[in-house]
Design a protein around this motif. Structure first.
Motif, short mmCIF file in Angstrom:
data_model
loop_
_atom_site.label_atom_id
_atom_site.label_comp_id
_atom_site.label_asym_id
_atom_site.label_seq_id
_atom_site.Cartn_x
_atom_site.Cartn_y
_atom_site.Cartn_z
N GLY A 72 0.81 -1.21 0.00
CA GLY A 72 0.00 0.00 0.00
C GLY A 72 0.84 1.26 0.00
N PHE A 73 0.30 2.32 0.61
CA PHE A 73 0.94 3.65 0.62
C PHE A 73 1.18 4.10 -0.82
N LYS A 74 0.19 3.98 -1.69
CA LYS A 74 0.34 4.24 -3.13
C LYS A 74 1.03 5.55 -3.46
N GLN A 75 0.81 6.60 -2.67
CA GLN A 75 1.33 7.92 -3.03
C GLN A 75 2.77 8.14 -2.59
N GLU A 76 3.37 7.20 -1.87
CA GLU A 76 4.78 7.33 -1.49
C GLU A 76 5.65 7.19 -2.74
N THR A 77 6.91 7.54 -2.63
CA THR A 77 7.77 7.62 -3.82
C THR A 77 8.84 6.54 -3.89
N TYR A 78 8.58 5.39 -3.33
CA TYR A 78 9.51 4.26 -3.44
C TYR A 78 9.18 3.48 -4.72
N PRO A 79 10.12 2.67 -5.21
CA PRO A 79 9.82 1.83 -6.38
C PRO A 79 8.61 0.95 -6.11
N LYS A 80 7.77 0.78 -7.14
CA LYS A 80 6.50 0.07 -6.96
C LYS A 80 6.31 -1.05 -7.98
N MET A 81 5.75 -2.14 -7.49
CA MET A 81 5.18 -3.18 -8.35
C MET A 81 3.67 -2.98 -8.24
N VAL A 82 3.02 -2.79 -9.39
CA VAL A 82 1.59 -2.55 -9.42
C VAL A 82 0.87 -3.83 -9.82
N LEU A 83 -0.09 -4.25 -9.01
CA LEU A 83 -0.88 -5.44 -9.31
C LEU A 83 -2.17 -5.02 -9.99
N LEU A 84 -2.46 -5.67 -11.11
CA LEU A 84 -3.65 -5.37 -11.89
C LEU A 84 -4.57 -6.58 -11.92
N ARG A 85 -5.84 -6.36 -11.62
CA ARG A 85 -6.83 -7.44 -11.68
C ARG A 85 -7.35 -7.62 -13.09
N SER A 86 -7.51 -6.50 -13.81
CA SER A 86 -8.05 -6.52 -15.17
C SER A 86 -7.53 -5.29 -15.91
N THR A 87 -7.86 -5.22 -17.19
CA THR A 87 -7.42 -4.07 -17.99
C THR A 87 -8.02 -2.78 -17.47
N GLU A 88 -9.12 -2.85 -16.74
CA GLU A 88 -9.74 -1.65 -16.16
C GLU A 88 -8.83 -0.98 -15.13
N ASP A 89 -7.88 -1.73 -14.56
CA ASP A 89 -6.96 -1.17 -13.57
C ASP A 89 -5.74 -0.50 -14.20
N GLU A 90 -5.56 -0.63 -15.51
CA GLU A 90 -4.38 -0.09 -16.21
C GLU A 90 -4.08 1.38 -15.91
N PRO A 91 -5.08 2.28 -15.78
CA PRO A 91 -4.75 3.68 -15.52
C PRO A 91 -3.90 3.89 -14.25
N LEU A 92 -3.98 2.96 -13.31
CA LEU A 92 -3.20 3.07 -12.08
C LEU A 92 -1.70 3.16 -12.38
#
Length: 162
Positions: A98-118
């Motif tokens: 979590g802590f999405k707005q922090e500035t550390y390197p991130k791995m983003v998990l996507l459930r579907s193509t609808e999550d792509e904008p993240l």
């Protein structure tokens, strides 16, 4: 200072599952992994009836319990991520859920193509972990993994952060 990697995504995207699988794999490599989880909904980690619960219920602003195998500290305050990271500085790797707005390197998990904008809303996205194999691939996107490629994800982390 231990390297920090964030695991982010929307609710039920598999963040905890990925972290537990990675922690188990890294533990098998004799690496000490610390995990910090952000919970926007509140939580109660102490059980009713225990001494530490009774201490907090009585109004203690902080309570700690320790044994030869485990230590738990309960504080009636929010702790900044930077303070938690400093606490775990002696570990080999810190995984932050979590802590999405922090500035550390991130791995983003996507459930579907609808999550792509993240992917484009967040800073320092270094990799994408997707549930479905049929996501459109954009060459400009960060490294992509399928959710079940745990060994490959662990190797990517090992090569880039350990």
């Amino acid at each position: 200072m231990a390297p920090v990697l964030q695991i982010v995504g929307y609710k039920n995207s598999g963040k905890t599952t990925l972290i537990t699988r990675l922690a188990k794999l890294f533990n098998g490599m004799n690496l000490r992994v610390a995990v910090i989880k952000h919970d926007l909904h509140g939580f109660d980690a102490d059980r009713e009836g225990t001494d530490s619960f009774r201490h907090r219920e009585a109004g203690a602003a902080a309570a700690a319990i320790t044994s030869p195998w485990r230590t738990a500290i309960f504080e009636e305050r929010e702790t900044p991520l930077s303070e938690l990271i400093n606490h775990f500085a002696g570990y080999d790797l810190i995984l932050v859920e979590g802590f999405k707005q922090e500035t550390y390197p991130k791995m983003v998990l996507l459930r579907s193509t609808e999550d792509e904008p993240l992917i484009h809303e967040l800073k320092q996205v270094c990799a994408i972990v997707q549930k479905e194999a049929d996501f459109p691939v954009n060459e400009a996107d960060p490294r992509r993994f399928q959710r079940d490629e745990i060994a490959q994800i662990a190797e990517y982390i090992r090569q880039n952060w350990l």
